[in-house]
Design an enzyme around this catalytic site. Structure first.
Site, PDB file in Angstrom:
ATOM      1  N   ASP A 206       0.876  -1.171   0.000  1.00  0.00           N
ATOM      2  CA  ASP A 206       0.000   0.000   0.000  1.00  0.00           C
ATOM      3  C   ASP A 206       0.912   1.219   0.000  1.00  0.00           C
ATOM      4  O   ASP A 206       1.537   1.540   1.006  1.00  0.00           O
ATOM      5  CB  ASP A 206      -0.891  -0.026   1.253  1.00  0.00           C
TER       6      ASP A 206
ATOM      7  N   LYS B 100       2.788  11.389  -3.367  1.00  0.00           N
ATOM      8  CA  LYS B 100       1.727  10.725  -4.135  1.00  0.00           C
ATOM      9  C   LYS B 100       0.803  11.749  -4.806  1.00  0.00           C
ATOM     10  O   LYS B 100       0.226  11.483  -5.852  1.00  0.00           O
ATOM     11  CB  LYS B 100       0.929   9.822  -3.208  1.00  0.00           C
TER      12      LYS B 100
ATOM     13  N   GLU C 129      -7.282   0.609  -4.343  1.00  0.00           N
ATOM     14  CA  GLU C 129      -7.272   0.516  -2.882  1.00  0.00           C
ATOM     15  C   GLU C 129      -8.597   0.024  -2.281  1.00  0.00           C
ATOM     16  O   GLU C 129      -8.596  -0.897  -1.467  1.00  0.00           O
ATOM     17  CB  GLU C 129      -6.837   1.860  -2.279  1.00  0.00           C
TER      18      GLU C 129
ATOM     19  N   ASP D 188     -13.400   5.016   1.168  1.00  0.00           N
ATOM     20  CA  ASP D 188     -11.968   5.053   1.469  1.00  0.00           C
ATOM     21  C   ASP D 188     -11.463   6.493   1.457  1.00  0.00           C
ATOM     22  O   ASP D 188     -11.253   7.075   0.393  1.00  0.00           O
ATOM     23  CB  ASP D 188     -11.230   4.187   0.430  1.00  0.00           C
TER      24      ASP D 188
END
Lengths: 607, 241
Positions: free
Chosen positions: A8, A69, A167, A189
């Site tokens: 992850d 990211k 994810e 999420d």
């Protein structure tokens, strides 16, 4: 088959997990924490990653990269609004952001690769074998450029990325495996930098994604910023200090805001205390959960529209949802839970650790790919419509959003002019009508034999693979000859660049674990030397002369051993310094507290 | 974005012979998913229609459960996740087959797409369903288009009396057309049953052939009206919201 790990790669934290028989497990570091902060520091001694880099953030903000990211697959223009929050310099080359640190520039995939390599080392140390294959997760709403950038990061880190997996769907695999759920579930999420909603149907081991939606620029970072803005205004008003002028203070405000936000998930009130530069004392304030909620409710509410859109695309009503699962650290906020439960009209599930469930799911997918798990199968979708530019700057969609992948679309191209030898094709992703409102993915030139207009017929196949990444192939219908398509990504590294970066990263690879421990120890020694000198200046009067001399002596000793190659010797000396300076630290703390109290009285008087 | 040249395994599918020959060991294969000799997965035949692929008769009322069960089961047969450890040739076939399978499932699951696909399949050369206005609505639609143009031109002062008047008129038109959309859908589903009845009961006589052709033609008209009405409704939604 060699072991495949699940990774992850998060905005704030990253984790690595593996299958231990039938059970996915996250791998913990030496301090027992599975989370590796997604932070990379470039020090005079070398690279540091994770927790040590997080400590480095306040000391040397301009050389410490976090939240990288957010930059994956992006151009500078995409992030222009948030530039002021980042202490490092950003540039752009070839449509790709470059982060300037000192003399060097790094592309976001290179920085992500450093984090991936840390996870790789952690897995190798724990499992006692070489790791070269991985499943890496990305937000479901990531576009092609962002996915490709993630794949590039894996390559640069020396990992074969067997699958890019979304994810929320990864989370559903871990959740479904543990809870044995059947029916329709919604996975909400909210992570450090991104938001996804995915609706899935779980039936006899098949995990079919019905629809997904999201926002790749909305997460815990943005919630923190609301608090950061408030604190910045406060500090300006009370002390006349512009926080943005002090990069280290900015980072302190950011980290302290994050901490306060996290504390307010479990407590009604949390005190914040930030030492200010220029002898201005300490900023202190107590925040209530209510205050935080009123600052963040607008942003959290923004996550509800994508939820409704996903329901609409899946042709589902709220009442069709059997279970709601919360994923991502930000779903620990009571406000988030409340709004999600209100929307779906049912209590949300949070049996699984929201920080770990995505990595666990990536490990489950790794097990499927390795052939160890033949019961479970994930059928995912592409989050965004894919199309090409047509006359008048309009996008013509070839593959609609929420189409199950892999999927392909064929399109026939011909010429408008006699003897024309090429056709320009512009590939786009997005839901808007006009080209300019969508994301430009890539361009390429189709080679056509020189024939009268409209005679050539070249069929182009746009195939989105199981990673959600586009592959383009072309074939001449008359001759049945296929042609190689050289696609130039609009916001991605070229193959040559990636190769160069792989070579470069092998040079860094020489840094084995031992070398890195030395780098970390030296960096900490540097920091403690600076901090102690500073403390001595402020607090000489607070302690006895002998104590001052003892501190000077132990600092000299640390300076001497710092350049040795045994990190244990450096660590031992660091703890000596900590022991000797203990009293000084206490005295300073007391005087700071007094100062803070006096400040408070003054401000009360001023009011 | 990555590119890959069309591999030789991929192009070999285009050859007519590939249908009856394993791409790997050249043994005879007759529509099986795996070669009897080398056990390699085989590409789905280009001639395979979606109904056959999904194990369904060529009817318009389908058993959704059978469709889903077949889809899940074939996904388990072909999905690239189960070929990660196999050679490049098998990976390529698995990817191609799954892409076809996903399209087949999506097409048959949605009744409108299912009908459009069946018409293409049965009528052969007829390509796309065009967009034509329902004949009886011709006058009304003409007027509506004029109102819509005028309303769009009123970019700024839509709060004027005229703007409000047009808005409410267009909103009424939208309601009317949405009702029409529902009617068209109901008529289409009526034709589904006519088609299925002809398909199930009768032999392939000249008479049933012409009846079938008539049903297909009627469906094609309903679908093209539906497309037209849907586009206008979308325009109305975009302009008035």
């Amino acid at each position: 088959m060699a072991r495949i790990v699940g990774i992850d790669l998060g905005t704030t934290n990253s984790l690595v997990a593996y299958m231990d028989g039938d059970v996915p497990r996250v791998i913990q570091g030496k301090h027992g924490d599975a989370k590796v902060p997604s932070i990379v520091g470039l020090t005079d001694n070398g690279l540091i990653v994770g927790e040590p880099a997080k400590e480095h953030l306040v000391r040397d903000p301009s050389r410490t990269i976090y939240s990288v990211k957010r930059f994956m697959g992006k151009s500078l223009a995409d992030v222009s609004e948030e530039l002021k929050y980042f202490p490092y310099k950003l540039k752009e080359k070839g449509g790709v952001i470059r982060i300037q640190v000192g003399e060097k520039t790094y592309s976001p995939p290179q920085v992500s690769a450093i984090i991936l390599k840390e996870l790789k080392l952690r897995a190798e140390a724990h499992l006692g074998e070489d790791i070269s294959k991985a499943v890496i997760t990305v937000p479901a709403y990531f576009n092609d450029s962002q996915r490709q950038a993630t794949k590039d990061a894996g390559l640069i880190a020396g990992l074969e990325v067997l699958r890019i997996i979304n994810e929320p769907t990864a989370a559903s695999l871990a959740y479904g495996l543990q809870q044995k759920t059947q029916g329709v579930i919604a996975v909400y999420d909210l992570g450090g930098g991104t938001f996804d909603i995915s609706l899935l149907k779980l039936k006899d081991g098949i995990f079919e994604v019905l629809a997904t939606n999201g926002n790749t620029h909305l997460g815990g970072d943005d919630l923190d910023r609301q608090l950061v803005e408030s604190v910045m205004k406060d500090i300006d008003k009370q002390y006349g200090l512009k926080v943005e002028d002090f990069p280290d203070l900015m980072q302190m405000v950011r980290l302290e805001s994050e901490r306060t936000k996290i504390r307010l998930s479990n407590e009604d009130k949390a005190a914040m205390s930030i030492p200010l530069p220029d002898g201005k004392g300490t900023y202190t304030r107590e925040w209530s959960r209510e205050e935080l909620e009123s600052l963040t409710i607008a942003l959290v509410t923004q996550t509800l529209a994508p939820c409704r859109l996903a329901l609409q695309d899946a042709e589902l009503k709220v009442s069709d949802i059997d279970e709601v699962v919360l994923v991502g650290g930000s779903t620990r906020m009571p406000l988030v839970r409340r709004l999600v439960e209100e929307l779906f009209g049912q209590p949300a599930h949070c049996e699984m650790n929201p920080d770990e469930v995505v990595a666990l799911g990536a490990a489950v997918q790794a097990g499927i790919l390795a052939g160890d798990n033949k019961d479970m199968l994930l059928l995912d979708v592409t989050p965004l419509s894919l199309g090409i530019e047509t006359m008048g700057g309009v996008m013509s969609a070839l593959i609609r959003r929420n189409t199950t992948i892999p999927t392909s679309a064929k399109e026939m191209f011909t010429t408008y002019v006699d003897a024309q030898t090429s056709v320009d094709i512009h590939i786009l992703q997005g839901e808007r009508e006009l080209v300019k409102d969508n994301r430009s993915l890539a361009r390429f030139q189709l080679k056509v034999p020189p024939l009268p207009a409209a005679v050539p017929r070249v069929e182009v196949t746009f195939l989105i693979d199981a990673n959600g990444i586009l592959n383009v192939t072309a074939a001449d219908i008359r001759t049945r000859e296929s042609q190689t398509v050289q696609v130039k990504p609009s916001h991605g590294l070229t193959d040559d660049e990636v190769e160069g970066m792989i070579r470069e990263s092998f040079q860094f690879a020489a840094q084995d674990i031992k070398a890195r421990q030395v780098i970390e120890a030296r960096t900490e020694a540097d920091a403690i030397l600076v901090a102690t000198e500073k403390a001595l200046k402020r607090g000489t009067d607070l302690i006895k002369l002998e104590e001052v001399q003892a501190i000077h002596q132990v600092l000299d000793e640390l300076r001497k051993v710092k350049d040795q190659d045994d990190h244990r010797v450096i660590r031992a000396k660091i703890s000596d310094v900590e022991n000797v300076t203990h009293h000084l630290a206490e005295e300073l703390m007391d005087s700071t507290l007094k100062e803070a109290l006096e400040n408070k009285k003054l401000s009360e008087v001023a009011d | 974005m990555s590119t890959q040249p069309t591999s030789t395994d991929h192009t070999s599918r285009e050859l007519p012979m590939a249908r009856s020959m394993c791409w790997h060991c050249q043994s005879d294969v007759c529509g099986e998913y795996f070669c009897g000799r080398c056990v390699k997965v085989q590409p789905l035949s280009k001639e395979l229609d979606y109904f056959t692929c999904m194990n369904l008769p060529r009817l318009l009322s389908i058993d959704e459960k059978t469709l889903e069960d077949t889809f899940y089961s074939l996904s388990r047969t072909f999905h690239p996740d189960f070929y990660a450890t196999k050679d490049e040739g098998e990976k390529c076939v698995s990817l191609g087959n799954t892409a076809i399978l996903n399209t087949a499932y999506r097409t048959l699951k949605n009744p409108i797409q299912r009908a459009e696909y069946l018409i293409r399949l049965e009528a052969g050369s007829v390509k796309d369903i065009r967009s034509t206005p329902p004949a009886d609505l011709f006058e009304e639609i003409l007027e509506l288009q004029e109102d819509l143009d005028e309303f769009r031109a009123l970019a700024g002062p839509r709060d004027s009396d005229r703007g409000r008047e047009l808005r409410s008129k267009l909103q009424n038109d939208r309601a009317t057309l949405e009702t029409r959309q529902e009617q068209l859908k109901a008529r289409l589903f009526g034709k589904f049953q006519e088609w299925d009845a002809l398909q199930i009961s009768s032999e392939a006589t000249a008479e049933t052939q012409s009846q079938k052709a008539a049903v297909l033609k009627a469906m094609q008209e309903i679908l093209s009206n539906r497309t037209y009405v849907r586009n206008i409704v979308n325009d109305l939604i975009a302009a008035t919201s």
